[in-house]
Design an enzyme around this catalytic site. Sequence first.
Site, PDB file in Angstrom:
ATOM      1  N   ASP A 192      -1.566  -1.052   6.011  1.00 60.46           N
ATOM      2  CA  ASP A 192      -1.841  -0.410   7.299  1.00 60.46           C
ATOM      3  C   ASP A 192      -3.319  -0.354   7.653  1.00 60.46           C
ATOM      4  O   ASP A 192      -3.676  -0.239   8.818  1.00 60.46           O
ATOM      5  CB  ASP A 192      -1.286   1.022   7.305  1.00 60.46           C
ATOM      6  N   ASP A 249      -0.364   5.156   0.773  1.00 60.76           N
ATOM      7  CA  ASP A 249      -0.716   6.125   1.812  1.00 60.76           C
ATOM      8  C   ASP A 249      -0.820   5.444   3.172  1.00 60.76           C
ATOM      9  O   ASP A 249      -1.569   4.490   3.349  1.00 60.76           O
ATOM     10  CB  ASP A 249      -2.045   6.803   1.478  1.00 60.76           C
ATOM     11  N   ASP A 253       0.855  -1.176   0.000  1.00 60.77           N
ATOM     12  CA  ASP A 253       0.000   0.000   0.000  1.00 60.77           C
ATOM     13  C   ASP A 253       0.901   1.239   0.000  1.00 60.77           C
ATOM     14  O   ASP A 253       2.099   1.169   0.293  1.00 60.77           O
ATOM     15  CB  ASP A 253      -0.885  -0.029   1.249  1.00 60.77           C
TER      16      ASP A 253
END
Length: 293
Positions: A180, A15, A13
């Site tokens: 995240d 961001d 990922d």
Amino acid sequence: MSDAPRKIVCFSDFDGTIFYQDTGHILFDNLGCGEERRQKLDQQLKSGERSFREVSEEMWGSLRIPFEDGFEVMKKELEIDPGFKDFHQFCLDNGIDFNVISAGLRPILSKVLATYLGPDEASHIDVISNDAQIKNDGSQWKPVWRDSTELGHDKALSVKEGRQQVADEGEIPLIVFIGDGVSDLPAAREADVLFARKGLRLEEYCIENKIPYIPFNSFFDIRKQFETIMKEDKEQTGGKGKPARFNPRANMWRKVSSRQAVPKFVAATPSNEEKMFLWPDNFSEMKNPASAN
């Protein structure tokens, strides 16, 4: 069996993972609809009042600034994970394919990577994301969705396609995912090994649902784990047992008896959680993959 380690394909990922901040939030809060409106739109999304596409198109559509001007604001606020550059060099040195997988916009992600890593190093990273139409004068920012799914980008499908691409070349790869948030979960479930940033929602979800994962604070932690993972995987594929860190669901791919015996995915039900695997010589079905996690 060859002594050479098998191919590793890494998906991460962007961001909140490679960078601590969200690129879109920086733009919206400073140059677009503003933080208050963005938070209201986020609540409408969470409540189901509006769809992800509707909310995203309003947020991106609120920008009225040329791309380069917007990027100057991002440079002031973005902070890259301090261990990422070292980890990516490790991937390059060891022939590990590294891919960014995101629901963000490719022009922004590619520009950010080229700026923080340098154009040459960034050129080795495949950015798998939605695209964008951005007018030169900044009068229009419009997402171009990668597919017809709710989020505009089916991350799980992208991971499967990455796995299949290597499999079509005659090798079953080891898939690693780094993330995240809960939005990463569909892709994370398709990985053999999952890294979840400590203290954030993906880790919480993994704990709540007993999903195998490795916590990390920075990419330095991931770098330290990789040699052990590569060794464990080599031992596992050599018949010495399955390491606990590996995802049992994705481990279905390990049951190939030959590198030429490449499976094909076939959807069994409309659910993304239940899949059937069609093998060249036999058929096996995962009855309840959710419980395996």
